[in-house]
Design a protein around this motif. Sequence first.
Motif, PDB file in Angstrom:
ATOM      1  N   ARG A  62       0.848  -1.191   0.000  1.00 35.79           N
ATOM      2  CA  ARG A  62       0.000   0.000   0.000  1.00 35.79           C
ATOM      3  C   ARG A  62       0.882   1.239   0.000  1.00 35.79           C
ATOM      4  N   ASP A  63       0.637   2.169  -0.910  1.00 30.50           N
ATOM      5  CA  ASP A  63       1.342   3.439  -0.969  1.00 30.50           C
ATOM      6  C   ASP A  63       0.347   4.526  -0.609  1.00 30.50           C
ATOM      7  N   ASN A  64       0.375   4.968   0.643  1.00 31.14           N
ATOM      8  CA  ASN A  64      -0.610   5.942   1.096  1.00 31.14           C
ATOM      9  C   ASN A  64      -0.466   7.288   0.385  1.00 31.14           C
ATOM     10  N   ALA A  65       0.759   7.634   0.014  1.00 31.96           N
ATOM     11  CA  ALA A  65       0.975   8.919  -0.667  1.00 31.96           C
ATOM     12  C   ALA A  65       0.282   8.941  -2.024  1.00 31.96           C
ATOM     13  N   LYS A  66       0.170   7.776  -2.656  1.00 36.86           N
ATOM     14  CA  LYS A  66      -0.463   7.685  -3.973  1.00 36.86           C
ATOM     15  C   LYS A  66      -1.873   7.118  -3.882  1.00 36.86           C
ATOM     16  N   ASN A  67      -2.319   6.821  -2.662  1.00 42.49           N
ATOM     17  CA  ASN A  67      -3.660   6.251  -2.478  1.00 42.49           C
ATOM     18  C   ASN A  67      -3.848   5.017  -3.347  1.00 42.49           C
ATOM     19  N   THR A  68      -2.842   4.179  -3.383  1.00 42.19           N
ATOM     20  CA  THR A  68      -2.844   3.037  -4.288  1.00 42.19           C
ATOM     21  C   THR A  68      -2.421   1.770  -3.546  1.00 42.19           C
ATOM     22  N   VAL A  69      -3.087   0.681  -3.872  1.00 41.36           N
ATOM     23  CA  VAL A  69      -2.729  -0.639  -3.368  1.00 41.36           C
ATOM     24  C   VAL A  69      -2.260  -1.479  -4.544  1.00 41.36           C
ATOM     25  N   TYR A  70      -1.221  -2.249  -4.316  1.00 42.32           N
ATOM     26  CA  TYR A  70      -0.643  -3.078  -5.371  1.00 42.32           C
ATOM     27  C   TYR A  70      -0.756  -4.555  -5.008  1.00 42.32           C
ATOM     28  N   LEU A  71      -0.774  -5.374  -6.036  1.00 47.54           N
ATOM     29  CA  LEU A  71      -0.665  -6.814  -5.848  1.00 47.54           C
ATOM     30  C   LEU A  71       0.407  -7.305  -6.813  1.00 47.54           C
ATOM     31  N   GLN A  72       1.555  -7.629  -6.265  1.00 50.71           N
ATOM     32  CA  GLN A  72       2.633  -8.193  -7.060  1.00 50.71           C
ATOM     33  C   GLN A  72       2.433  -9.703  -7.130  1.00 50.71           C
ATOM     34  N   MET A  73       2.294 -10.224  -8.328  1.00 45.90           N
ATOM     35  CA  MET A  73       2.009 -11.638  -8.527  1.00 45.90           C
ATOM     36  C   MET A  73       3.180 -12.273  -9.273  1.00 45.90           C
ATOM     37  N   ASN A  74       3.856 -13.192  -8.619  1.00 51.45           N
ATOM     38  CA  ASN A  74       4.988 -13.898  -9.216  1.00 51.45           C
ATOM     39  C   ASN A  74       4.670 -15.383  -9.348  1.00 51.45           C
ATOM     40  N   SER A  75       5.443 -16.069 -10.148  1.00 47.64           N
ATOM     41  CA  SER A  75       5.279 -17.512 -10.344  1.00 47.64           C
ATOM     42  C   SER A  75       3.826 -17.854 -10.651  1.00 47.64           C
ATOM     43  N   LEU A  76       3.255 -17.132 -11.567  1.00 49.35           N
ATOM     44  CA  LEU A  76       1.836 -17.307 -11.874  1.00 49.35           C
ATOM     45  C   LEU A  76       1.553 -18.675 -12.472  1.00 49.35           C
ATOM     46  N   LYS A  77       0.379 -19.185 -12.125  1.00 50.17           N
ATOM     47  CA  LYS A  77      -0.063 -20.502 -12.574  1.00 50.17           C
ATOM     48  C   LYS A  77      -1.363 -20.350 -13.370  1.00 50.17           C
ATOM     49  N   PRO A  78      -1.661 -21.318 -14.226  1.00 48.52           N
ATOM     50  CA  PRO A  78      -2.930 -21.232 -14.973  1.00 48.52           C
ATOM     51  C   PRO A  78      -4.150 -21.092 -14.047  1.00 48.52           C
ATOM     52  N   GLU A  79      -4.085 -21.686 -12.871  1.00 49.40           N
ATOM     53  CA  GLU A  79      -5.222 -21.601 -11.956  1.00 49.40           C
ATOM     54  C   GLU A  79      -5.365 -20.221 -11.317  1.00 49.40           C
ATOM     55  N   ASP A  80      -4.424 -19.324 -11.562  1.00 45.70           N
ATOM     56  CA  ASP A  80      -4.572 -17.941 -11.110  1.00 45.70           C
ATOM     57  C   ASP A  80      -5.427 -17.118 -12.080  1.00 45.70           C
ATOM     58  N   THR A  81      -5.769 -17.707 -13.205  1.00 43.68           N
ATOM     59  CA  THR A  81      -6.595 -17.006 -14.180  1.00 43.68           C
ATOM     60  C   THR A  81      -7.949 -16.652 -13.579  1.00 43.68           C
ATOM     61  N   ALA A  82      -8.306 -15.382 -13.648  1.00 43.41           N
ATOM     62  CA  ALA A  82      -9.558 -14.906 -13.046  1.00 43.41           C
ATOM     63  C   ALA A  82      -9.700 -13.408 -13.335  1.00 43.41           C
ATOM     64  N   VAL A  83     -10.851 -12.883 -12.995  1.00 37.47           N
ATOM     65  CA  VAL A  83     -11.014 -11.433 -12.926  1.00 37.47           C
ATOM     66  C   VAL A  83     -10.656 -11.019 -11.505  1.00 37.47           C
ATOM     67  N   TYR A  84      -9.755 -10.083 -11.394  1.00 35.47           N
ATOM     68  CA  TYR A  84      -9.299  -9.618 -10.088  1.00 35.47           C
ATOM     69  C   TYR A  84      -9.964  -8.283  -9.753  1.00 35.47           C
ATOM     70  N   TYR A  85     -10.505  -8.223  -8.540  1.00 33.11           N
ATOM     71  CA  TYR A  85     -11.226  -7.043  -8.086  1.00 33.11           C
ATOM     72  C   TYR A  85     -10.534  -6.425  -6.869  1.00 33.11           C
ATOM     73  N   CYS A  86     -10.487  -5.130  -6.851  1.00 31.22           N
ATOM     74  CA  CYS A  86     -10.003  -4.399  -5.688  1.00 31.22           C
ATOM     75  C   CYS A  86     -11.192  -4.057  -4.805  1.00 31.22           C
ATOM     76  N   SER A  87     -10.981  -4.106  -3.498  1.00 28.70           N
ATOM     77  CA  SER A  87     -12.044  -3.826  -2.551  1.00 28.70           C
ATOM     78  C   SER A  87     -11.537  -2.904  -1.456  1.00 28.70           C
ATOM     79  N   ALA A  88     -12.437  -2.067  -0.937  1.00 27.32           N
ATOM     80  CA  ALA A  88     -12.088  -1.187   0.173  1.00 27.32           C
ATOM     81  C   ALA A  88     -13.225  -1.165   1.189  1.00 27.32           C
ATOM     82  N   ASP A  89     -12.850  -1.214   2.468  1.00 25.38           N
ATOM     83  CA  ASP A  89     -13.817  -1.112   3.556  1.00 25.38           C
ATOM     84  C   ASP A  89     -13.707   0.280   4.169  1.00 25.38           C
TER      85      ASP A  89
END
Length: 115
Positions: free
Chosen positions: A71-98
């Motif tokens: 999370r970079d609070n200065a940029k109001n941005t959250v990141y997800l670094q995904m490494n060693s990706l597998k075919p089963e990681d295939t999906a639509v990815y959604y960001c959520s905030a509470d």
Amino acid sequence: QVQLVESGGGLVQPGGSLRLSCAASGSILSIYAMGWYRQVPGKQRELVAGITSGRGKNYADSVKGRFTISRDNAKNTVYLQMNSLKPEDTAVYYCSADSEGSNYWGQGTQVTVSS
């Protein structure tokens, strides 16, 4: 109200990497926690990774050691670094905030892992 915009999805080969970004706007000071979820057709949306304002993190067992949420609070941005990706990681990815008892979602970004 909180608005979330995801970016960074795409097509990648197995073993490759992608970084997703989620830019938040609106009532961002009231956001307590943010997270990344994913969904494939016919299945329920599942939590991939979450991060709180105190920077506590949690991950789905299936992505531990491969994905990193930050999370970079200065940029109001959250990141997800995904490494060693597998075919089963295939999906639509959604960001959520509470925020103040409400849950907000982005529009989603497609991640496809295929050779």
